[in-house]
Scaffold this motif. Structure first.
Motif, PDB file in Angstrom:
ATOM      1  N   GLU A  86       0.831  -1.192   0.000  1.00 44.63           N
ATOM      2  CA  GLU A  86       0.000   0.000   0.000  1.00 44.63           C
ATOM      3  C   GLU A  86       0.876   1.256   0.000  1.00 44.63           C
ATOM      4  OE1 GLU A  86      -3.223   0.295  -0.231  1.00 44.63           O
ATOM      5  OE2 GLU A  86      -3.644  -1.860  -0.248  1.00 44.63           O
ATOM      6  N   ASP A  87       0.415   2.292  -0.698  1.00 44.99           N
ATOM      7  CA  ASP A  87       1.116   3.571  -0.651  1.00 44.99           C
ATOM      8  C   ASP A  87       0.997   4.161   0.749  1.00 44.99           C
ATOM      9  OD1 ASP A  87       1.648   3.290  -3.338  1.00 44.99           O
ATOM     10  OD2 ASP A  87      -0.113   4.445  -3.964  1.00 44.99           O
ATOM     11  N   ASP A  88       1.885   5.095   1.079  1.00 47.74           N
ATOM     12  CA  ASP A  88       1.760   5.742   2.378  1.00 47.74           C
ATOM     13  C   ASP A  88       0.571   6.701   2.364  1.00 47.74           C
ATOM     14  OD1 ASP A  88       2.521   8.096   1.112  1.00 47.74           O
ATOM     15  OD2 ASP A  88       4.548   8.093   1.913  1.00 47.74           O
ATOM     16  N   LYS A  89       0.337   7.364   3.464  1.00 45.78           N
ATOM     17  CA  LYS A  89      -0.863   8.191   3.602  1.00 45.78           C
ATOM     18  C   LYS A  89      -0.892   9.355   2.619  1.00 45.78           C
ATOM     19  CE  LYS A  89       1.178  11.034   7.272  1.00 45.78           C
ATOM     20  NZ  LYS A  89       1.001  11.551   8.658  1.00 45.78           N
ATOM     21  N   ASP A  90       0.282   9.744   2.103  1.00 42.56           N
ATOM     22  CA  ASP A  90       0.343  10.851   1.150  1.00 42.56           C
ATOM     23  C   ASP A  90       0.366  10.380  -0.303  1.00 42.56           C
ATOM     24  OD1 ASP A  90       0.454  12.837   3.168  1.00 42.56           O
ATOM     25  OD2 ASP A  90       2.592  12.426   3.458  1.00 42.56           O
ATOM     26  N   GLY A  91       0.264   9.082  -0.514  1.00 41.54           N
ATOM     27  CA  GLY A  91       0.252   8.550  -1.867  1.00 41.54           C
ATOM     28  C   GLY A  91       1.627   8.277  -2.446  1.00 41.54           C
ATOM     29  N   HIS A  92       2.676   8.340  -1.609  1.00 41.66           N
ATOM     30  CA  HIS A  92       4.024   8.034  -2.081  1.00 41.66           C
ATOM     31  C   HIS A  92       4.195   6.517  -2.240  1.00 41.66           C
ATOM     32  CE1 HIS A  92       5.880  11.997  -1.917  1.00 41.66           C
ATOM     33  NE2 HIS A  92       5.281  12.202  -0.756  1.00 41.66           N
ATOM     34  N   PHE A  93       5.013   6.130  -3.191  1.00 46.30           N
ATOM     35  CA  PHE A  93       5.297   4.726  -3.456  1.00 46.30           C
ATOM     36  C   PHE A  93       6.184   4.161  -2.351  1.00 46.30           C
ATOM     37  CE2 PHE A  93       8.138   1.564  -5.511  1.00 46.30           C
ATOM     38  CZ  PHE A  93       7.183   0.608  -5.816  1.00 46.30           C
ATOM     39  N   ARG A 125      18.521  -3.153 -16.137  1.00 41.32           N
ATOM     40  CA  ARG A 125      19.088  -4.423 -16.583  1.00 41.32           C
ATOM     41  C   ARG A 125      19.218  -4.504 -18.108  1.00 41.32           C
ATOM     42  NH1 ARG A 125      15.581  -6.375 -12.243  1.00 41.32           N
ATOM     43  NH2 ARG A 125      16.869  -7.279 -10.590  1.00 41.32           N
ATOM     44  N   ASP A 126      18.348  -3.806 -18.818  1.00 42.58           N
ATOM     45  CA  ASP A 126      18.385  -3.887 -20.277  1.00 42.58           C
ATOM     46  C   ASP A 126      19.537  -3.083 -20.871  1.00 42.58           C
ATOM     47  OD1 ASP A 126      16.189  -5.448 -19.996  1.00 42.58           O
ATOM     48  OD2 ASP A 126      14.822  -4.166 -21.142  1.00 42.58           O
ATOM     49  N   SER A 127      19.685  -1.844 -20.437  1.00 39.98           N
ATOM     50  CA  SER A 127      20.732  -0.995 -21.002  1.00 39.98           C
ATOM     51  C   SER A 127      22.033  -1.050 -20.214  1.00 39.98           C
ATOM     52  CB  SER A 127      20.249   0.461 -21.065  1.00 39.98           C
ATOM     53  OG  SER A 127      19.966   0.949 -19.762  1.00 39.98           O
ATOM     54  N   ARG A 128      22.032  -1.783 -19.099  1.00 39.01           N
ATOM     55  CA  ARG A 128      23.230  -1.954 -18.283  1.00 39.01           C
ATOM     56  C   ARG A 128      23.789  -0.614 -17.818  1.00 39.01           C
ATOM     57  NH1 ARG A 128      23.074  -7.329 -17.032  1.00 39.01           N
ATOM     58  NH2 ARG A 128      22.738  -8.585 -18.890  1.00 39.01           N
ATOM     59  N   GLU A 129      22.951   0.198 -17.222  1.00 38.81           N
ATOM     60  CA  GLU A 129      23.389   1.496 -16.719  1.00 38.81           C
ATOM     61  C   GLU A 129      22.533   1.901 -15.530  1.00 38.81           C
ATOM     62  OE1 GLU A 129      22.717   4.736 -19.389  1.00 38.81           O
ATOM     63  OE2 GLU A 129      20.718   4.019 -19.953  1.00 38.81           O
ATOM     64  N   ILE A 130      23.025   2.868 -14.788  1.00 37.81           N
ATOM     65  CA  ILE A 130      22.262   3.425 -13.677  1.00 37.81           C
ATOM     66  C   ILE A 130      21.411   4.566 -14.198  1.00 37.81           C
ATOM     67  CG2 ILE A 130      22.421   4.642 -11.488  1.00 37.81           C
ATOM     68  CD1 ILE A 130      24.926   3.134 -10.868  1.00 37.81           C
ATOM     69  N   VAL A 131      20.161   4.598 -13.784  1.00 38.63           N
ATOM     70  CA  VAL A 131      19.228   5.642 -14.207  1.00 38.63           C
ATOM     71  C   VAL A 131      18.553   6.234 -12.979  1.00 38.63           C
ATOM     72  CG1 VAL A 131      18.784   4.626 -16.477  1.00 38.63           C
ATOM     73  CG2 VAL A 131      17.353   3.971 -14.530  1.00 38.63           C
ATOM     74  N   ALA A 132      17.938   7.378 -13.172  1.00 39.91           N
ATOM     75  CA  ALA A 132      17.137   8.005 -12.123  1.00 39.91           C
ATOM     76  C   ALA A 132      15.671   7.922 -12.534  1.00 39.91           C
ATOM     77  CB  ALA A 132      17.553   9.464 -11.934  1.00 39.91           C
ATOM     78  N   ILE A 133      14.826   7.416 -11.648  1.00 38.83           N
ATOM     79  CA  ILE A 133      13.406   7.246 -11.961  1.00 38.83           C
ATOM     80  C   ILE A 133      12.573   8.091 -11.012  1.00 38.83           C
ATOM     81  CG2 ILE A 133      11.493   5.621 -12.185  1.00 38.83           C
ATOM     82  CD1 ILE A 133      13.434   3.452 -12.838  1.00 38.83           C
ATOM     83  N   LYS A 134      11.792   8.962 -11.589  1.00 36.12           N
ATOM     84  CA  LYS A 134      10.900   9.829 -10.827  1.00 36.12           C
ATOM     85  C   LYS A 134       9.571   9.112 -10.684  1.00 36.12           C
ATOM     86  CE  LYS A 134       9.395  14.693 -10.897  1.00 36.12           C
ATOM     87  NZ  LYS A 134       9.472  15.946 -11.676  1.00 36.12           N
ATOM     88  N   VAL A 135       9.240   8.686  -9.464  1.00 28.73           N
ATOM     89  CA  VAL A 135       8.018   7.941  -9.191  1.00 28.73           C
ATOM     90  C   VAL A 135       6.988   8.904  -8.611  1.00 28.73           C
ATOM     91  CG1 VAL A 135       6.999   5.961  -8.023  1.00 28.73           C
ATOM     92  CG2 VAL A 135       9.397   5.879  -8.741  1.00 28.73           C
ATOM     93  N   ILE A 136       5.971   9.208  -9.392  1.00 28.13           N
ATOM     94  CA  ILE A 136       4.987  10.218  -9.025  1.00 28.13           C
ATOM     95  C   ILE A 136       3.974   9.656  -8.033  1.00 28.13           C
ATOM     96  CG2 ILE A 136       3.283  11.850  -9.930  1.00 28.13           C
ATOM     97  CD1 ILE A 136       6.151  12.341 -10.877  1.00 28.13           C
ATOM     98  N   ARG A 137       3.493  10.499  -7.142  1.00 25.13           N
ATOM     99  CA  ARG A 137       2.451  10.083  -6.196  1.00 25.13           C
ATOM    100  C   ARG A 137       1.202   9.640  -6.945  1.00 25.13           C
ATOM    101  NH1 ARG A 137       2.202  15.117  -2.130  1.00 25.13           N
ATOM    102  NH2 ARG A 137       0.315  14.044  -1.440  1.00 25.13           N
ATOM    103  N   SER A 138       0.453   8.771  -6.314  1.00 22.53           N
ATOM    104  CA  SER A 138      -0.680   8.132  -6.991  1.00 22.53           C
ATOM    105  C   SER A 138      -1.915   9.025  -7.093  1.00 22.53           C
ATOM    106  CB  SER A 138      -1.055   6.837  -6.257  1.00 22.53           C
ATOM    107  OG  SER A 138      -1.344   7.088  -4.890  1.00 22.53           O
ATOM    108  N   ALA A 139      -1.930  10.170  -6.417  1.00 22.40           N
ATOM    109  CA  ALA A 139      -3.085  11.068  -6.492  1.00 22.40           C
ATOM    110  C   ALA A 139      -3.291  11.530  -7.929  1.00 22.40           C
ATOM    111  CB  ALA A 139      -2.876  12.269  -5.572  1.00 22.40           C
TER     112      ALA A 139
END
Length: 354
Positions: A86-93, A125-139
């Motif tokens: 479950e997401d937290d109370k603010d909708g964060h992943f 795993r596909d491109s074999r590199e480190i990436v930054a992923i912005k995970v948006i709140r579910s609201a």
């Protein structure tokens, strides 16, 4: 399960989502290696040494363990999907380090958190590199804002294939468990974070001059596409490289004590966070920009346009030289006084364009 929306546009997002087939989970990651057996997990700082876009088993220094690692990957059984959290109370992943974000990305650490959601450092795993992923709140309101940002990022990338225009590059985006996830290239720390880690020692004038040149070129590129960033600040300007060197801080060094300060090895920077970016034709009398970088016409409710970005750049450059955060406060009025003549000229120019 994630819905793969790499090539879909925002207009298509409102229709039926095209789902990809289900993949196995938790493939043995190339992040699991040692110089001997290639099976031990190393922190993300070690992964930065891995050549990008190249499998680690092809790297010369790991040739001795490549056969073992490949055999381990082929023999390892695929695990089931991670349990739903479950997401937290603010909708964060909610997540744990080492979890999978779909079968493609392995979460290494949290890079930051804001109103919009969280930014995670992940191994692709596909491109074999480190990436930054912005995970948006579910609201829903944040999901809608994220789709607007995706549109802006795709426009910026479309006209900047080689990434030379100074705006962060989007790799892809997808919808995962009701969270819009935007995949970016991995960059270094923000200018603010670098100053903070450097005990707020100012950058040299030459370095600030180079930052200013790049910022103005990036802003000019956005303006040429009729886009206004509206939220320029040191936190939204990232160094491309994480590398730095230490030099003697002559200003603070005395006969009895030697002080060192950090200097970035590369002066290259990029703009991030286009969640507030808007088209010039959509400008209004609304309040935009972070307060300390807000242009006078925005504060006075006169309506704003391209010049509001230029004002923010000016505030940023003065702060980087003087490390006075924020620039305009009552306690720092003496420092702000020289800017008043600039303010007057600026307002005259804004009014003249109307």
């Amino acid at each position: 399960m994630a819905t793969d929306l790499v090539s879909a546009s925002h207009s298509a997002a409102s229709g039926a989502a095209r789902k990809r087939r289900r993949f196995g989970w938790d493939d043995p990651s190339p992040a699991f290696y040692t110089e001997d057996a290639g099976l031990r997990f190393q922190p993300s700082s070690h992964l930065m040494m891995i050549p990008q876009h190249k499998s680690i088993v092809d790297a010369p220094q790991y040739s001795s363990c490549s056969q073992k690692l490949l055999a381990h990957q082929l023999a390892a059984p695929r695990k089931k999907s991670p349990p739903w959290q479950e997401d937290d109370k603010d909708g964060h992943f909610n997540f744990k380090l080492g979890d999978d974000l779909t079968s493609r990305y392995k979460i290494l650490q949290k890079m930051g958190e804001g109103t919009f959601g969280r930014v995670l450092e992940c191994w692709d795993r596909d491109s074999r590199e480190i990436v930054a992923i912005k995970v948006i709140r579910s609201a829903e309101k944040y999901r809608e804002a994220a789709m607007i940002e995706v549109d802006i990022l795709r426009i910026l990338s479309k006209h900047d294939r080689d990434g030379s225009r100074g705006c962060v590059q989007i790799r892809r985006w997808f919808d995962y468990r009701n969270h819009i996830c935007i995949v970016f290239e991995k960059l270094g720390p923000s200018l603010f974070d670098f100053l903070k880690a450097n005990d707020y020692r100012p950058f040299s004038v030459d370095l600030v001059r180079e930052f200013g040149r790049q910022l103005l070129e990036s802003v000019a590129y956005m303006h040429s596409l009729s886009l206004i960033h509206t939220d320029l600040k040191p936190e939204n300007i990232l160094l491309v490289s994480t590398e730095y060197t230490k030099v003697v801080d002559r200003k603070n060094t005395t006969k009895h004590s030697l002080y060192m300060k950090r200097v970035p090895k590369s002066s290259r920077v990029k703009l991030i966070d286009f969640g507030s970016t808007t088209y010039d034709k959509e400008c209004s009398f609304s309040i935009v920009s972070t307060r300390h970088y807000r242009a006078p016409e925005v504060i006075l409710g006169c309506g704003w346009s391209y010049p509001c970005d230029i004002w923010s750049v000016g505030c940023i450059l003065v702060e980087l030289c003087s490390v006075q955060f924020p620039l305009f406060t009552s306690r720092k009025l003496k420092l702000a006084l020289p800017m008043l003549s600039v303010l007057a000229d600026y307002m005259i120019a804004v009014v003249a364009k109307r």
